[in-house]
Design a protein around this motif. Structure first.
Motif, PDB file in Angstrom:
ATOM      1  N   UNK B 112       0.834  -1.198   0.000  1.00  0.00           N
ATOM      2  CA  UNK B 112       0.000   0.000   0.000  1.00  0.00           C
ATOM      3  C   UNK B 112       0.873   1.254   0.000  1.00  0.00           C
ATOM      4  N   UNK B 116       1.722   4.216  -3.429  1.00  0.00           N
ATOM      5  CA  UNK B 116       1.609   5.669  -3.513  1.00  0.00           C
ATOM      6  C   UNK B 116       2.819   6.301  -4.188  1.00  0.00           C
ATOM      7  N   UNK B 137      -7.421  -2.366  -5.161  1.00  0.00           N
ATOM      8  CA  UNK B 137      -8.085  -1.210  -4.567  1.00  0.00           C
ATOM      9  C   UNK B 137      -7.175  -0.007  -4.402  1.00  0.00           C
ATOM     10  N   UNK B 138      -5.882  -0.222  -4.527  1.00  0.00           N
ATOM     11  CA  UNK B 138      -4.956   0.902  -4.396  1.00  0.00           C
ATOM     12  C   UNK B 138      -5.151   1.891  -5.533  1.00  0.00           C
ATOM     13  N   UNK B 139      -5.831   1.434  -6.566  1.00  0.00           N
ATOM     14  CA  UNK B 139      -6.120   2.355  -7.664  1.00  0.00           C
ATOM     15  C   UNK B 139      -4.976   2.538  -8.639  1.00  0.00           C
ATOM     16  N   UNK B 140      -3.987   1.678  -8.550  1.00  0.00           N
ATOM     17  CA  UNK B 140      -2.891   1.769  -9.506  1.00  0.00           C
ATOM     18  C   UNK B 140      -2.925   0.549 -10.416  1.00  0.00           C
ATOM     19  N   UNK B 141      -2.446   0.698 -11.639  1.00  0.00           N
ATOM     20  CA  UNK B 141      -2.355  -0.456 -12.522  1.00  0.00           C
ATOM     21  C   UNK B 141      -1.524  -1.558 -11.874  1.00  0.00           C
TER      22      UNK B 141
END
Lengths: 346, 346
Positions: B112, B116, B137-141
């Motif tokens: 996580x 970022x 869910x981290x929202x990164x590819x």
DNA sequence: GTGAAAGCGCTAACAG
DNA sequence: CTGTTAGCGCTTTCAC
């Protein structure tokens, strides 16, 4: 992919100011239980995680350290990474990794770019002298591994001279009289290894042949083999630049009908884990690669923390001889002018 | 350690606005030759380098990608890193590296935090199913390597089933009738390997013994060896979870007086470079680790660039059998109910 | 204890 | 073509 909550969202939800939230997160200040509870609740509800980039911009700390190595496929470097990673993790730091092999030409640009994203750098490459100053100019703490650094800059390596000297002693004691070094001149530690070996042999009145390998890899060891093995005056022992070279060398030697160690002894340097499993098992010198990585990282963190003992100088790790089966006692053909067993002190 | 110049310093020195400098640096716009020259001069004089953190904060791009692997000391993973690094470098990206072994417990926190600081993630660990969603869910590819990912998420691995099936065919063809799998259940690909092998043997009417290793390393292979070798009904061939295990296994087998391949065949999986240099040279299946890393990284960049073919699904790399000397044709002791040589199509 | 305000170094509209 | 103006998300004085 919903938007990440910011500190502002948390503040709003908790009904406090963003400054308060910030201080709470960084535990730079305590607040009344009620406030703390509300903030905590808001954070959890929103699944808030602070943005490290924004923080870095202000604090100037990134929470990452960079490690530049030559070739991750060489177990020596793999172990350095393993060691440094362990220590970095303990300190809550991330590892930014640069494998220079792929891009020697742009090494300094790469490092420069890297230096902006990390709090410190471990450099373990073949970088020319002049570049070291440049790297120091980046203004970030640096520790050099594998070579001595300019005054005041910490550096750490194995004692390559001692390692080679050790090997020399072993071979001489085993009765070898015709020893060769299969070196790799472009590499940083090559000179020291050569010197350690030749000093040792010289003290015993023995000559040292030198051969050259094209690179520090198994394949290069394979390629170099025939040129030393097919000679009339072929050595009775060859010290290879590193274990990788030795492994390649042994394989080809065997296939060329030279049996090791009966016809020729072979020794490597590094003590990579696979050396135990070659046939014969490789005699080598342990260079404590993993420990090297750990210590380098510790040195780096000491610098980052700012408690730098004035001048650490260069730290030497002690090599250890790993006697295995690729070297054997040689029956001396003629005991001509055997020098007395006097050891010169290092 | 003088202060780093900022874009403002450059603007002042060049006598233009900071916006102009910014656009010049990012070559988002051309300016009159005079202006460009002045800016360029100022930049060089000040040795200005833009602060990537500040840029990242605005653009949302970091210029780094994260690679999470299990254990850098396993050449399989080393090669994955090598491959991904190469591709990342080509794209001008840095590699942020996470070795999970050191920190299995905190893997998701670590990831996580990592997420970022990077534009995308390659995950090549044993992470449990549930965690995958979390990572997404981290929202990164993300691209998962070594296992199939949830629908819509790219993933890549070798075809473990096919690899094991291949090995089975070889062993059967060589006349082995008493085959064992020395597996490592916690590992992701273990199940597929087991299935491939047992399907193959079943098709030939042959049984499959299973043994368990404590970890996927050389040492674990060494430790497991005696328990399979010292049995009354010891197998005439053992397929190891990977090359590391096989190497350890062979070494101990030898020391216990079981000669390979005469008394027992041994095969590994991965085709690590050192497999060529064990004695006997290890028969194995090439899993194209380096290529795996490369392709995974390409997949990741495709996602980062946003040109995602709707659903890539899972990509399989084809295994290749590497026949070497740790397997041998076995004279069939009794040709009891030898099943006819009919192959079931995969 | 808590909050308002001033930036960190840079990019991205939007004016001129 | 060039400059002005807002912020990005956060920390940090410095008041209240």
């Amino acid at each position: 992919m919903k938007k990440k909550p910011t500190i502002r969202d948390v503040a709003a939800k908790a009904g406090v100011s963003i400054a308060t939230v910030s201080k709470f997160i960084n535990s730079t200040q305590r607040f009344t239980a009620a406030v703390e509870r509300k903030i905590q609740a808001a954070i959890e509800e929103l699944e808030y995680h602070s943005n490290p980039l924004a923080r870095s911009m202000i604090t100037g700390k990134t929470g990452s350290v960079g490690v530049a190595i030559l070739d991750i496929c060489n177990p020596h470097f793999t172990n350095i990474v393993k060691g440094s990673n362990r220590v970095a993790l303990e300190h809550g730091y991330n590892l930014l990794f640069v494998d220079t092999e792929e891009s020697q030409a742009h090494e300094d640009e790469l490092l420069e770019a890297l230096s902006r994203r990390v709090d410190g750098l471990i450099v373990s490459t073949r970088m020319p002298e002049e570049h070291m100053e440049k790297v120091l100019g980046f203004g970030k703490p640096v520790v050099f591994s594998g070579r001595p650094a300019p005054a005041g800059i910490p550096s750490i390596s194995i004692d390559a001279y001692a390692a080679a000297h050790m090997i020399g002693e072993l071979l001489v004691k085993q009765g070898h009289r015709n020893i060769a070094y299969l070196g790799f001149a472009p590499a940083r530690p090559d000179k020291e290894r050569m010197r350690g070996l030749s000093d040792c042999l010289e003290a015993h009145g023995l000559p040292l042949m030198r051969f050259e390998v094209r690179g520090p890899t198994i394949v290069d060891g394979e390629q170099a083999c025939s040129s030393v093995i097919l000679r009339k005056d072929k050595p009775d022992a060859v010290v290879c630049y590193n274990d990788m070279v030795a492994i390649g060398f042994m394989a080809v030697a065997k296939s060329l009908g030279v049996s090791i160690p009966e016809d020729m002894s072979v020794v490597g340097i590094d003590n990579i884990p696979f050396g135990r499993f070659t046939s014969p098992a490789l005699t080598t010198v342990d260079t404590q690669s993993e420990r090297l990585g750990e210590e380098a990282m510790r040195l780096l963190f000491r610098q980052i923390a700012g408690d730098n003992p004035p001048d650490i100088g260069h730290i030497f790790l002690e090599p250890r001889l790993m006697m295995r089966d690729s070297t054997a006692v040689r029956a001396l053909p003629q005991r001509e002018s055997a020098t007395p067993r006097l050891r010169k002190r290092a």
